[in-house]
Design an enzyme around this catalytic site. Structure first.
Site, PDB file in Angstrom:
ATOM      1  N   TYR A   1      31.892  13.936  34.417  1.00 46.09           N
ATOM      2  CA  TYR A   1      33.193  13.276  34.369  1.00 46.09           C
ATOM      3  C   TYR A   1      34.238  14.210  34.968  1.00 46.09           C
ATOM      4  O   TYR A   1      34.052  15.427  35.039  1.00 46.09           O
ATOM      5  CB  TYR A   1      33.592  12.864  32.950  1.00 46.09           C
TER       6      TYR A   1
ATOM      7  N   ASP B   1      33.077  23.814  12.468  1.00 44.52           N
ATOM      8  CA  ASP B   1      31.673  24.164  12.636  1.00 44.52           C
ATOM      9  C   ASP B   1      31.129  25.037  11.509  1.00 44.52           C
ATOM     10  O   ASP B   1      29.918  25.101  11.308  1.00 44.52           O
ATOM     11  CB  ASP B   1      31.458  24.869  13.981  1.00 44.52           C
TER      12      ASP B   1
ATOM     13  N   ARG C   1      38.191  22.163  27.639  1.00 44.56           N
ATOM     14  CA  ARG C   1      38.267  22.779  26.312  1.00 44.56           C
ATOM     15  C   ARG C   1      39.425  23.785  26.235  1.00 44.56           C
ATOM     16  O   ARG C   1      40.165  23.824  25.244  1.00 44.56           O
ATOM     17  CB  ARG C   1      36.945  23.476  25.992  1.00 44.56           C
TER      18      ARG C   1
ATOM     19  N   GLU D   1      42.171  35.866  14.291  1.00 43.59           N
ATOM     20  CA  GLU D   1      41.189  35.630  15.356  1.00 43.59           C
ATOM     21  C   GLU D   1      40.445  36.922  15.667  1.00 43.59           C
ATOM     22  O   GLU D   1      41.054  37.987  15.814  1.00 43.59           O
ATOM     23  CB  GLU D   1      41.891  35.104  16.609  1.00 43.59           C
TER      24      GLU D   1
END
Length: 444
Positions: free
Chosen positions: A225, A302, A114, A41
């Site tokens: 939401y 992605d 998320r 990462e």
């Protein structure tokens, strides 16, 4: 002086570049198959920015297989309906009963923050023994001279690492994508603002706490939401930027946000002042590509198929990618073979054969869906008439994406047939709406 390549003892079976949802979910999927997985990462610590995610049944099915669904539901919300309204007059256009959706597909439609979904996979990876390494910036990829031996990555500090497989899950602006494909991101000229606020801050704004509500308007839309068990409320405001259309570099600014939503209905108007104004997300995607596998370097998430957000399938597709790859790894390894004895060429070919077409469908449909949401003038009325005439029990528009994730091309369900705007009877639709409003008034 360039550091020497580390010794190969303990070399991982797979290196995954990128510790987002796609990278971590894939790491977990492969670790479940007994592979030694290392995740690199770029940031100094694992984490995600943003707000809410919608997780459809094609993904909650995978979470259930992973044993993570119940925890995900505890962290998120299972809403009752998905409702689309006109952003100008607030009229309801279509309502999808999400309980019925769950009965059809066997798994729920849910929403989750998320960072909560990312944290769920991070914990799962730690428990599965994935090697999680931060502060690692990968700057180059190459296949080894003997491709069957794997691939090599080079990091910013000059050292290299090798593995039989390298997965580039490094996002929209993927270094691997640039090296292997060399295409550019595509700007939609739309920008997204987000906000997640305490539910008490919006209860007087006419919200529907138990629904996912989408207000579609001319060159803009607004999504609402609840999150985190209903304690938090997520809002997303998306609009076309005049500055982007004019070619200006600084586009999507807060003054454009306010101007874009002038004239929208009361609920939307009350939500706009609550949006975060110190950051915004310019909405980009890339054109679909047919080749994701380059020797022993493979694109995922992605890096392979960044979509516009209108289908709410971006994170889901990345999770599906990892699930599909892991299933083919399992299928192509003999029962008595060591976990690392994988026929990678066959597994990667099978992965690419099924995922490219599915993700192409999602990318192109997302673009078309965005155009549909943002219509103005007579076309807006035609869209509204068609949506009001849809049968909620007709699942042709969802079966192709919410059903079980295909492992082979012949399992991919057929696409829906689009309804031409020109087929709409605006006058009849508007008359029906007026009659319903009068009937409602009489009833009151």
């Amino acid at each position: 002086m360039t550091p020497a390549t580390p010794p190969t003892e303990g070399r991982p079976d797979t290196i995954i570049v990128g510790g987002g949802i796609g990278g971590l979910s894939t790491a977990f999927a492969l670790a479940r198959e007994g592979l030694r997985v290392r995740v690199l990462e770029r940031a100094k610590e694992f984490g995600e920015v943003g707000a809410g995610l919608q997780i459809a049944p094609n993904c909650t099915r995978i979470l259930d297989e992973y044993g993570l669904l119940e925890e995900a539901k505890e962290l998120g919300v299972v809403p009752e309906n998905m409702v689309m309204r006109d952003a100008l007059d607030s009229r309801e256009l279509v309502r999808l009963d999400l309980g019925e959706l769950e009965r059809r597909y066997g798994f729920p439609y849910m929403v989750i923050h998320r960072s909560d979904l990312h944290g769920l996979f991070l914990r799962a990876c730690r428990e599965a023994g994935v090697d999680l390494v931060t502060d690692q910036t990968v700057v180059d990829y190459e296949n080894l001279e003997n491709t069957a031996g794997g691939a090599r990555i080079t990091l910013a500090d000059g050292h290299t690492e090798e593995a039989p497989l390298v997965i580039a899950a490094d996002g929209l602006r993927s270094v691997a994508r640039q090296k292997l494909i060399g295409d550019d991101v595509v700007s939609s000229d739309y920008v997204a603002y987000r906000a997640a606020v305490p539910i008490d801050a919006v209860r007087d704004n006419g919200i529907a706490e138990k629904d996912v509500t989408v207000y579609v308007g001319p060159r803009c839309h607004f999504v609402q939401y609840a999150l985190r068990g209903g304690d938090m409320f997520n809002q997303v405001a998306v609009f076309q930027s005049p500055k982007a259309l004019a070619g200006q570099e600084d586009w999507g600014t807060p003054d454009e946000l306010d101007a874009a939503f002038e004239g929208t209905c009361e609920t939307v108007g009350k939500g706009i002042p609550l949006m975060w104004r110190d950051r915004w997300w310019q909405m980009m995607d890339r054109d679909p590509i047919d080749t994701w596998v380059h020797g022993r370097i493979v694109l995922l998430g992605d890096a392979a198929h960044p979509p516009l957000q209108y289908m709410a399938q971006g994170a889901i597709m990345a999770i599906e990618d990892g699930w599909v790859l892991a299933r083919h790894v399992s299928r192509l390894r003999a029962e008595d073979a060591a976990p690392s004895a994988v026929d990678w060429d066959a597994a990667l070919a099978a992965y690419e054969a099924v995922r490219v077409e599915h993700c192409r469908r999602v990318l192109t449909t997302a673009r078309a869906w965005g155009e549909l949401w943002h219509l103005d003038g007579p076309e807006r009325l035609q869209r509204n008439a068609i949506m009001r005439g849809l049968d909620p029990a007709e699942y042709a528009f969802t079966d192709w994406v919410y059903g079980p994730t295909a492992l082979f091309p012949d399992e991919e369900p057929p696409m829906f047939q689009p309804i031409p705007l020109a087929s709409a009877d605006i006058e009849q639709s508007e008359t029906a709406v007026s009659d319903a409003a009068l009937a409602g008034g009489a009833a009151r």
